[in-house]
Design a protein around this motif. Structure first.
Motif, PDB file in Angstrom:
ATOM      1  N   CYS A 199       0.841  -1.211   0.000  1.00 49.63           N
ATOM      2  CA  CYS A 199       0.000   0.000   0.000  1.00 49.63           C
ATOM      3  C   CYS A 199       0.868   1.250   0.000  1.00 49.63           C
ATOM      4  CB  CYS A 199      -0.930   0.008   1.212  1.00 49.63           C
ATOM      5  SG  CYS A 199      -2.184  -1.298   1.153  1.00 49.63           S
ATOM      6  N   MET A 200       1.959   1.194   0.744  1.00 45.30           N
ATOM      7  CA  MET A 200       2.845   2.345   0.796  1.00 45.30           C
ATOM      8  C   MET A 200       3.452   2.627  -0.573  1.00 45.30           C
ATOM      9  SD  MET A 200       4.712   1.464   4.393  1.00 45.30           S
ATOM     10  CE  MET A 200       5.963   2.704   4.182  1.00 45.30           C
ATOM     11  N   LEU A 201       3.807   1.546  -1.278  1.00 46.51           N
ATOM     12  CA  LEU A 201       4.371   1.724  -2.614  1.00 46.51           C
ATOM     13  C   LEU A 201       3.349   2.337  -3.554  1.00 46.51           C
ATOM     14  CD1 LEU A 201       6.391  -1.601  -2.947  1.00 46.51           C
ATOM     15  CD2 LEU A 201       7.305   0.717  -2.624  1.00 46.51           C
ATOM     16  N   LEU A 202       2.083   1.858  -3.417  1.00 50.32           N
ATOM     17  CA  LEU A 202       1.019   2.422  -4.247  1.00 50.32           C
ATOM     18  C   LEU A 202       0.804   3.888  -3.929  1.00 50.32           C
ATOM     19  CD1 LEU A 202      -1.591  -0.487  -4.301  1.00 50.32           C
ATOM     20  CD2 LEU A 202      -0.010   0.181  -6.127  1.00 50.32           C
ATOM     21  N   ASN A 243       2.657   2.567   8.770  1.00 49.59           N
ATOM     22  CA  ASN A 243       3.469   2.690   7.564  1.00 49.59           C
ATOM     23  C   ASN A 243       3.523   4.155   7.150  1.00 49.59           C
ATOM     24  OD1 ASN A 243       3.874  -0.214   7.066  1.00 49.59           O
ATOM     25  ND2 ASN A 243       1.657  -0.225   6.775  1.00 49.59           N
ATOM     26  N   ILE A 244       4.716   4.643   6.883  1.00 46.13           N
ATOM     27  CA  ILE A 244       4.907   6.030   6.469  1.00 46.13           C
ATOM     28  C   ILE A 244       5.700   6.032   5.162  1.00 46.13           C
ATOM     29  CG2 ILE A 244       5.879   8.286   7.087  1.00 46.13           C
ATOM     30  CD1 ILE A 244       5.677   7.440  10.010  1.00 46.13           C
ATOM     31  N   ALA A 245       5.138   6.681   4.153  1.00 45.75           N
ATOM     32  CA  ALA A 245       5.817   6.848   2.856  1.00 45.75           C
ATOM     33  C   ALA A 245       6.060   8.324   2.638  1.00 45.75           C
ATOM     34  CB  ALA A 245       4.974   6.270   1.735  1.00 45.75           C
ATOM     35  N   ALA A 246       7.302   8.687   2.306  1.00 47.28           N
ATOM     36  CA  ALA A 246       7.644  10.101   2.180  1.00 47.28           C
ATOM     37  C   ALA A 246       8.811  10.252   1.219  1.00 47.28           C
ATOM     38  CB  ALA A 246       8.005  10.671   3.547  1.00 47.28           C
ATOM     39  N   PRO A 247       9.014  11.470   0.679  1.00 44.83           N
ATOM     40  CA  PRO A 247      10.199  11.724  -0.143  1.00 44.83           C
ATOM     41  C   PRO A 247      11.479  11.459   0.653  1.00 44.83           C
ATOM     42  CG  PRO A 247       8.600  13.483  -0.409  1.00 44.83           C
ATOM     43  CD  PRO A 247       8.090  12.639   0.699  1.00 44.83           C
ATOM     44  N   THR A 248      12.553  11.215  -0.030  1.00 42.14           N
ATOM     45  CA  THR A 248      13.794  10.809   0.629  1.00 42.14           C
ATOM     46  C   THR A 248      14.373  11.901   1.520  1.00 42.14           C
ATOM     47  OG1 THR A 248      15.013  11.515  -1.347  1.00 42.14           O
ATOM     48  CG2 THR A 248      14.391   9.202  -1.210  1.00 42.14           C
ATOM     49  N   ASN A 249      14.085  13.162   1.225  1.00 39.73           N
ATOM     50  CA  ASN A 249      14.646  14.255   2.030  1.00 39.73           C
ATOM     51  C   ASN A 249      13.722  14.675   3.167  1.00 39.73           C
ATOM     52  OD1 ASN A 249      12.733  15.252   0.281  1.00 39.73           O
ATOM     53  ND2 ASN A 249      13.786  17.193  -0.096  1.00 39.73           N
ATOM     54  N   ASN A 253      11.390   1.870  12.110  1.00 37.78           N
ATOM     55  CA  ASN A 253      12.410   1.251  11.270  1.00 37.78           C
ATOM     56  C   ASN A 253      12.316   1.775   9.831  1.00 37.78           C
ATOM     57  OD1 ASN A 253      13.323  -0.456  13.387  1.00 37.78           O
ATOM     58  ND2 ASN A 253      11.552  -1.781  13.023  1.00 37.78           N
ATOM     59  N   THR A 254      13.473   1.914   9.226  1.00 35.82           N
ATOM     60  CA  THR A 254      13.546   2.329   7.817  1.00 35.82           C
ATOM     61  C   THR A 254      13.528   1.081   6.928  1.00 35.82           C
ATOM     62  OG1 THR A 254      14.811   4.291   8.423  1.00 35.82           O
ATOM     63  CG2 THR A 254      14.898   3.588   6.109  1.00 35.82           C
ATOM     64  N   ILE A 255      12.524   0.982   6.059  1.00 35.92           N
ATOM     65  CA  ILE A 255      12.407  -0.172   5.151  1.00 35.92           C
ATOM     66  C   ILE A 255      13.265   0.050   3.907  1.00 35.92           C
ATOM     67  CG2 ILE A 255      10.812  -1.650   3.880  1.00 35.92           C
ATOM     68  CD1 ILE A 255      10.526  -1.708   6.943  1.00 35.92           C
ATOM     69  N   THR A 256      13.161   1.241   3.332  1.00 37.62           N
ATOM     70  CA  THR A 256      13.962   1.571   2.149  1.00 37.62           C
ATOM     71  C   THR A 256      14.052   3.080   2.037  1.00 37.62           C
ATOM     72  OG1 THR A 256      14.182   1.298  -0.237  1.00 37.62           O
ATOM     73  CG2 THR A 256      11.962   1.565   0.621  1.00 37.62           C
ATOM     74  N   THR A 257      15.054   3.558   1.349  1.00 38.54           N
ATOM     75  CA  THR A 257      15.226   5.000   1.131  1.00 38.54           C
ATOM     76  C   THR A 257      15.167   5.394  -0.336  1.00 38.54           C
ATOM     77  OG1 THR A 257      17.642   4.716   1.075  1.00 38.54           O
ATOM     78  CG2 THR A 257      16.641   5.235   3.214  1.00 38.54           C
ATOM     79  N   SER A 258      14.994   4.418  -1.223  1.00 35.93           N
ATOM     80  CA  SER A 258      14.961   4.712  -2.666  1.00 35.93           C
ATOM     81  C   SER A 258      13.907   3.818  -3.330  1.00 35.93           C
ATOM     82  CB  SER A 258      16.343   4.455  -3.278  1.00 35.93           C
ATOM     83  OG  SER A 258      16.344   4.689  -4.666  1.00 35.93           O
ATOM     84  N   PRO A 259      13.098   4.338  -4.213  1.00 35.72           N
ATOM     85  CA  PRO A 259      13.099   5.736  -4.677  1.00 35.72           C
ATOM     86  C   PRO A 259      12.445   6.679  -3.680  1.00 35.72           C
ATOM     87  CG  PRO A 259      11.359   4.544  -5.741  1.00 35.72           C
ATOM     88  CD  PRO A 259      12.095   3.535  -4.921  1.00 35.72           C
TER      89      PRO A 259
END
Length: 319
Positions: A13-16, A47-53, A79-85
């Motif tokens: 869902c976060m990716l979507l 779950n938190i989705a945000a720009p890398t900066n 916890n950080t799952i991924t930073t890119s993209p």
């Protein structure tokens, strides 16, 4: 596996969300279950989705818990799952509630900073049903159980024994301190009165006469002892420095105090000087006469205390 599937769904869902709303911060919440019994523990994934900066400043769980009438039991790390993209973060928490019925869990607030601007992102709310434990109406009422009495053990008396020991120690310390204070308050015992000077002198004269050293040829030893007894008596009786004085000095003090008007003590002292320094050998009668003259002087000049003055506890012998 039960927890793994919701996690995968949340990440999907976060990716979507990230793909559809690039450049924004999105927050979602996933419950492990939407129905629990009162008091059960329930897991929730954030779950938190945000720009890398993006910098996450705070996640306001306190406000969310109060509004949802739930109690947080365990709060995991963010916890950080991924930073890119994009930056994908996830946090796991466990909570419970003791209010039955339907709960509407409010949105969760996430405070973040993006491109120097601070803002707040909110998740959607969730529904939760809290059921009570069903009670069977036709169930029999169980009788009260008897109280189980534990056998008395020796360790049960330990507090009483310790308390008694403490009381005994306190009483002992108080008694000891009181005794010390009483001893300090008591005046010292009075010293016994000194032995009168004439008693000392007469006892030594008796011993000197019994030894009769002149009979064995020791005239010098006898005369030295006799004049020492006389000098000691004068010092103790009249406070004269007679032990360190010469015979002429003693004779002068006797004349000043009018203690030897007949000159008998002068004769005793001069005879002793002749024996000691000139090695004279007087007749035995001279030694006896000197002894009797000193004894007579001591007896006639002895100190007689007043009626209210205590006497020394000695046996006075007089001739």
């Amino acid at each position: 596996m039960k927890r793994g599937i919701p996690h995968l769904i949340g990440i999907f869902c976060m990716l979507l969300l990230g793909g559809s709303a690039f450049g924004q911060v999105n927050v979602s919440m996933d419950l492990d279950s939407t129905v629990i019994f009162i008091g059960d523990h329930l897991g929730l994934t954030i779950n938190i989705a945000a720009p890398t900066n993006t910098t996450i400043k705070n996640v306001n769980y306190g406000k969310w818990a109060d509004a949802g009438k739930v109690e947080l039991l365990d709060l995991g790390n963010l916890n950080t799952i991924t930073t890119s993209p994009e930056l994908l973060l996830q946090q796991r928490l466990v909570f419970t509630t003791f209010d039955s019925g339907y709960h509407r869990l409010p949105s969760l607030e996430v405070i973040y900073e993006l491109n120097g601007i601070q803002d707040t992102a909110r998740s959607s709310n969730l529904g939760l049903t809290v059921a009570t434990i069903p009670v069977q109406e036709d169930a029999d009422i169980m009788a009260n159980k008897d109280i189980i009495k534990e056998p008395i053990k020796l360790v049960d008396f330990l507090p009483i024994v310790l308390a008694l020991l403490v009381i005994v120690v306190i009483i002992g310390v108080i008694w000891r301190a009181s005794a010390v204070r009483k001893r300090k308050a008591m005046p010292p015992a009075p010293l016994p009165p000194p032995i009168p000077a004439h008693i000392i002198a007469l006892e030594k004269l008796d011993q000197l006469e019994a030894a009769a050293a002149w009979k064995t040829g020791d005239s010098k030893g006898f005369q030295s002892d006799l004049t020492y007894i006389l000098r000691e008596y004068l010092e103790n009786r009249y406070d004269l420095q007679a032990l360190e004085a010469t015979s002429p000095e003693i004779i002068k003090d006797l004349q000043r105090l009018k203690l030897d008007e007949k000159g008998s003590l002068r004769a005793v002292l001069e005879t002793a000087d002749l024996v000691k320094f000139a090695k004279a050998t007087p007749a035995e009668a001279v030694h006896v006469q000197s002894l009797n003259q000193v004894r007579t002087f001591v007896t006639t000049t002895k100190y007689t205390p007043p009626a209210n003055e205590p006497l020394a506890d000695v046996n006075e012998e007089e001739e």
